[in-house]
Design a protein around this motif. Structure first.
Motif, PDB file in Angstrom:
ATOM      1  N   LEU A 128     -30.493 -12.581 -11.611  1.00  0.00           N
ATOM      2  CA  LEU A 128     -31.313 -13.111 -10.489  1.00  0.00           C
ATOM      3  C   LEU A 128     -30.143 -13.833  -9.746  1.00  0.00           C
ATOM      4  O   LEU A 128     -30.076 -13.581  -8.364  1.00  0.00           O
ATOM      5  N   ALA A 129     -29.461 -14.579 -10.438  1.00  0.00           N
ATOM      6  CA  ALA A 129     -28.362 -15.603  -9.599  1.00  0.00           C
ATOM      7  C   ALA A 129     -27.371 -14.578  -8.937  1.00  0.00           C
ATOM      8  O   ALA A 129     -26.637 -14.896  -7.947  1.00  0.00           O
ATOM      9  N   GLU A 130     -27.015 -13.495  -9.636  1.00  0.00           N
ATOM     10  CA  GLU A 130     -26.061 -12.618  -9.052  1.00  0.00           C
ATOM     11  C   GLU A 130     -26.409 -11.832  -7.783  1.00  0.00           C
ATOM     12  O   GLU A 130     -25.610 -12.012  -6.804  1.00  0.00           O
ATOM     13  N   ILE A 131     -27.830 -11.359  -7.890  1.00  0.00           N
ATOM     14  CA  ILE A 131     -28.162 -11.023  -6.538  1.00  0.00           C
ATOM     15  C   ILE A 131     -28.221 -11.898  -5.428  1.00  0.00           C
ATOM     16  O   ILE A 131     -27.835 -11.518  -4.442  1.00  0.00           O
ATOM     17  N   MET A 132     -28.688 -13.245  -5.693  1.00  0.00           N
ATOM     18  CA  MET A 132     -28.334 -14.118  -4.754  1.00  0.00           C
ATOM     19  C   MET A 132     -27.071 -14.645  -4.313  1.00  0.00           C
ATOM     20  O   MET A 132     -26.730 -14.512  -3.209  1.00  0.00           O
ATOM     21  N   ARG A 133     -26.132 -14.477  -5.264  1.00  0.00           N
ATOM     22  CA  ARG A 133     -24.841 -15.046  -4.970  1.00  0.00           C
ATOM     23  C   ARG A 133     -24.077 -13.647  -3.977  1.00  0.00           C
ATOM     24  O   ARG A 133     -23.531 -14.227  -3.081  1.00  0.00           O
TER      25      ARG A 133
END
Length: 288
Positions: A80-85
């Motif tokens: 999920l953090a990768e999607i936001m990043r």
């Protein structure tokens, strides 16, 4: 670190190299890298032999179960953090959010790597976790570690800053354990520094003799006896706000530093803060 003087890390740092010394540094780089890689291969092989000699170095069922249970939510956090990043669903309203997402992703991946090492057959009670030695960017690891701890330090009312030269050589080391060194030292410093205090993380090249990383604070500090207990990995007396000090962090830092060909040095005094430095010799340094 005294509030009315130069920062501890700055005052204890060696003088930076002058341009005339860069040539000898560069010429020695290839030989130093080759020696360091050979030494690293020997260390890894020795660690493997030690693990093989253990009666049973497999992780216990409880550790294996706990590791699997933790890796599942961590993997979701990282994804999920990768999607936001990467802003895959659209741009974030504030660019700082992208940096926070990157920190969350990197921290989750680091934790997954540490947990994965616990499942390795060599990760028994008397064996070192497996290490992968390669050329690593110390300045980048320092920056990512400070960035990850920034919100926690701010919440604690502690000023956390990074000092790093514009051109710092790389190291032959295990990147995961090098990041563990930074994270443990920063965590200890922030935890035992009162609101309004300062923690400084610095990196430096000491004129052809060593590459040093230092975490200095003006927090609680330790007496000589307390420092020795902290390095013995035994339960400690309660520190600030009744929190018990644990020597596991410093003991782990020392073990990881030595496994990477470095040495941990600590200066501390009650009420005057702590300065922890890990130095790596010239045989581990790679010019850039």
């Amino acid at each position: 670190m005294q509030s009315n003087a130069e920062p501890v890390a700055a005052t204890r740092a060696k003088k930076a190299c002058d341009p005339g010394q860069q040539a000898s540094w560069t010429r020695a780089g290839t030989r130093a890298t080759r020696r360091a890689m050979n030494d690293s291969i020997h260390i890894a092989a020795t660690a493997g032999d030690s693990a093989a000699s253990e009666p049973d170095s497999r992780p216990t069922p409880d550790i294996a179960k706990l590791t699997h249970e933790l890796k599942t939510p961590l993997a979701a956090i990282a994804a999920l953090a990768e999607i936001m990043r990467d802003e895959r669903l659209g741009p974030l309203p504030d660019r700082r959010y992208r940096g926070y997402a990157a920190d969350i992703h990197d921290s989750a991946m680091h934790a997954i790597g540490v947990l994965t090492s616990l499942l390795e057959p060599a990760a028994g009670p008397h064996a070192r976790p497996p290490m992968v030695f390669a050329e690593v960017d110390v300045a980048a690891i320092a920056a990512s570690s400070v960035s990850a701890f920034g919100p926690l330090a701010e919440r604690a009312g502690v000023k956390l800053r990074l000092r790093s030269p514009p051109r710092l050589p790389h190291l032959v080391a295990d990147s995961r354990s090098l990041k563990q060194i930074f994270l443990n030292l920063i965590a200890n410093a922030v935890r035992y520094t009162p609101p309004g205090g300062e923690v400084e993380v610095s990196t430096r090249y000491e004129c052809g003799t060593a590459l040093g990383i230092t975490v200095a604070d003006n927090g609680d500090g330790m007496s000589e006896a307390e420092l020795q207990r902290a390095l013995s990995a035994m339960p400690k007396k309660a520190g600030r706000a009744g929190r018990a000090r644990s020597g596991l962090g410093l003991e782990l830092v020392r073990a990881l530093a030595e496994a990477n060909g470095g040495m941990l040095e600590i200066e501390s005094a009650r009420g005057q803060g702590t300065c922890a430095t890990v130095r790596f010799g010239p045989d581990r340094i790679v010019p850039v």
